[in-house]
Design a protein around this motif. Structure first.
Motif, PDB file in Angstrom:
ATOM      1  N   LEU A  35      67.036  46.680  44.197  1.00 25.84           N
ATOM      2  CA  LEU A  35      67.180  45.916  45.440  1.00 25.84           C
ATOM      3  C   LEU A  35      67.886  46.741  46.511  1.00 25.84           C
ATOM      4  O   LEU A  35      67.515  46.685  47.698  1.00 25.84           O
ATOM      5  CB  LEU A  35      67.968  44.628  45.155  1.00 25.84           C
ATOM      6  CG  LEU A  35      67.752  43.435  46.106  1.00 25.84           C
ATOM      7  CD1 LEU A  35      66.276  43.130  46.269  1.00 25.84           C
ATOM      8  CD2 LEU A  35      68.502  42.215  45.596  1.00 25.84           C
ATOM      9  N   LEU A 310      61.652  43.405  46.592  1.00 24.98           N
ATOM     10  CA  LEU A 310      61.854  41.969  46.351  1.00 24.98           C
ATOM     11  C   LEU A 310      60.987  41.475  45.191  1.00 24.98           C
ATOM     12  O   LEU A 310      61.443  40.678  44.358  1.00 24.98           O
ATOM     13  CB  LEU A 310      61.544  41.172  47.620  1.00 24.98           C
ATOM     14  CG  LEU A 310      62.546  41.318  48.770  1.00 24.98           C
ATOM     15  CD1 LEU A 310      62.051  40.583  50.007  1.00 24.98           C
ATOM     16  CD2 LEU A 310      63.914  40.798  48.372  1.00 24.98           C
ATOM     17  N   PHE A 313      62.556  42.612  42.075  1.00 28.56           N
ATOM     18  CA  PHE A 313      63.730  41.771  41.794  1.00 28.56           C
ATOM     19  C   PHE A 313      63.303  40.419  41.208  1.00 28.56           C
ATOM     20  O   PHE A 313      63.899  39.932  40.239  1.00 28.56           O
ATOM     21  CB  PHE A 313      64.527  41.569  43.084  1.00 28.56           C
ATOM     22  CG  PHE A 313      65.691  40.631  42.940  1.00 28.56           C
ATOM     23  CD1 PHE A 313      66.810  40.993  42.214  1.00 28.56           C
ATOM     24  CD2 PHE A 313      65.661  39.370  43.526  1.00 28.56           C
ATOM     25  CE1 PHE A 313      67.890  40.120  42.075  1.00 28.56           C
ATOM     26  CE2 PHE A 313      66.721  38.499  43.397  1.00 28.56           C
ATOM     27  CZ  PHE A 313      67.844  38.883  42.658  1.00 28.56           C
ATOM     28  N   CYS A 353      72.082  39.464  45.359  1.00 25.11           N
ATOM     29  CA  CYS A 353      71.623  39.805  46.730  1.00 25.11           C
ATOM     30  C   CYS A 353      72.801  40.254  47.590  1.00 25.11           C
ATOM     31  O   CYS A 353      72.704  41.245  48.322  1.00 25.11           O
ATOM     32  CB  CYS A 353      70.927  38.625  47.364  1.00 25.11           C
ATOM     33  SG  CYS A 353      69.322  38.221  46.640  1.00 25.11           S
ATOM     34  N   SER A 356      73.936  43.706  46.533  1.00 20.50           N
ATOM     35  CA  SER A 356      72.940  44.708  46.957  1.00 20.50           C
ATOM     36  C   SER A 356      73.001  44.982  48.454  1.00 20.50           C
ATOM     37  O   SER A 356      72.953  46.137  48.894  1.00 20.50           O
ATOM     38  CB  SER A 356      71.531  44.238  46.576  1.00 20.50           C
ATOM     39  OG  SER A 356      71.423  44.046  45.178  1.00 20.50           O
ATOM     40  N   ILE A 357      73.129  43.904  49.235  1.00 21.55           N
ATOM     41  CA  ILE A 357      73.229  44.060  50.700  1.00 21.55           C
ATOM     42  C   ILE A 357      74.507  44.814  51.074  1.00 21.55           C
ATOM     43  O   ILE A 357      74.498  45.705  51.943  1.00 21.55           O
ATOM     44  CB  ILE A 357      73.175  42.684  51.398  1.00 21.55           C
ATOM     45  CG1 ILE A 357      71.781  42.070  51.243  1.00 21.55           C
ATOM     46  CG2 ILE A 357      73.536  42.807  52.869  1.00 21.55           C
ATOM     47  CD1 ILE A 357      71.686  40.628  51.692  1.00 21.55           C
TER      48      ILE A 357
END
Length: 360
Positions: A35, A310, A313, A353, A356-357
């Motif tokens: 990701l 995505l 993931f 998420c 990862s961001i």
């Protein structure tokens, strides 16, 4: 109460998710890494595209500013960024034009300071309208003096390089060679201007007055088929650029210039200022443009990379849920309802998420 129960559930899911991440380090690492690669690649490409699209948009009323190009018939494949000198003269007869400027740009000239000659990049000869249209800002001196004969303004970088701690005002620069022109003589420095904005399709280190040594050349331009200068216009609001192009053509066709030696027929086009950096690839561009870069392709690539990451993931998450089906079934048998199980899974996805961001 209800609010306290929600907080307790969030805290419970958070602890459970963190515990699971550390317990299944291999799976968690692969999931997060995939990701991160997708989001990071997307952000890099997105920022690059956003930067390229932002060129020249810092100018006031940039949407109304255009560059005029004049194309001799039969030479459409070798269009120049420069254009005919008669264009500037014609602008005074067209009411839709609010402001017009005409200037020259020398990519590499020869100057002399204190008896030392050297090559200098980005020398421009400009008028007061150029100063206004392109928001040139003075650090020292009055920009109104650009209309005086043989005056010059230098950039901050130029001043720091050649004058360092000295005050450059009143000192002189000898212009030994400018594009197609030699031995222009001495120009007095009357001020220092801020460096050209980095997101501008041109650059300048020396701004010369068009009066004085260059006056004769500029005066003769309307009567010559010489494409030595760049012509830019600011149109009034709601003006159709095509209408202005047609009026320029009408003026040229009615002039004596059409009958002089050289190509007889020309077409005139107006290129929006915001399009020059990305879409203009003419000869004698003021600065190397990015017109050869397919921005739309970059956008598509960035979206594809993000979509693939995505999907990867999602596949890993679904595979993990299938593996955990017994665990989830056991929780349901001891009293966990559908909402609680769903919220736990979604919370785990959210944590992955967010991590990862943050890493991206």
């Amino acid at each position: 109460d209800e609010f306290e129960n929600v907080i307790n559930m969030i805290w419970y899911n958070l602890k459970l998710t963190i515990r699971r991440i550390f317990k299944e380090k291999g799976f968690s690492g692969i999931t997060i890494f995939g990701l991160v690669i997708g989001i990071f690649s997307f952000l890099i490409l997105f920022l690059y595209v956003a930067n390229e699209k932002s060129f020249d948009k810092h100018f006031t009323d940039y949407k109304n500013i255009y560059r005029v190009i004049s194309i001799p018939e039969g030479r459409e494949s070798t269009t120049w960024a420069r254009s005919l000198g008669i264009i500037y003269k014609a602008t005074s007869t067209i009411p839709e034009i609010e402001e017009a400027t005409q200037f020259s740009h020398c990519q590499l000239g020869i100057i002399k300071i204190n008896e030392q000659s050297f090559q200098q990049k980005d020398i421009m000869s400009v008028d007061a309208s150029f100063i206004k249209l392109f928001s040139v800002e003075s650090k020292i001196g009055s920009l109104a003096e650009i209309s005086n004969p043989n005056t010059a303004f230098i950039s901050e970088d130029f001043a720091n390089k050649y004058f360092k701690n000295e005050n450059p005002i009143g000192k002189t620069i000898e212009i030994e060679a400018l594009q197609y022109v030699r031995n222009l003589g001495l120009y007095e420095i009357r001020g220092v201007v801020k460096n050209a904005h980095p997101k501008t399709h041109f650059n300048y280190h020396i701004l010369l007055s068009q009066k004085g040594a260059l006056n004769e050349r500029y005066t003769a331009l309307p009567d010559q088929k010489t494409q030595w200068v760049y012509n830019y216009l600011k149109l009034r609001n709601e003006t159709n650029p095509k209408q202005v192009s047609e009026k320029l053509l009408t003026y040229y066709d009615a002039s004596n210039l059409k009958q002089t030696r050289g190509p007889k027929d020309y077409s005139f086009n107006l290129v929006p200022l915001a399009d020059i950096h990305l879409k203009s690839d003419f000869r004698f561009e003021l600065k190397e443009s990015s017109s050869k870069i397919n921005i739309e392709l970059f956008i598509i690539i960035s979206l594809v990379i993000l979509l693939v990451s995505l999907l990867n993931f999602i596949n890993l998450t679904v595979a993990k849920l299938i593996k955990r089906s017994k665990e989830l079934g056991l929780k349901k048998s001891v009293g966990a309802n559908k909402i609680q199980l769903t919220s736990q899974i979604l919370f785990e996805v959210l944590i992955f998420c967010v991590i990862s961001i943050a890493i991206s």
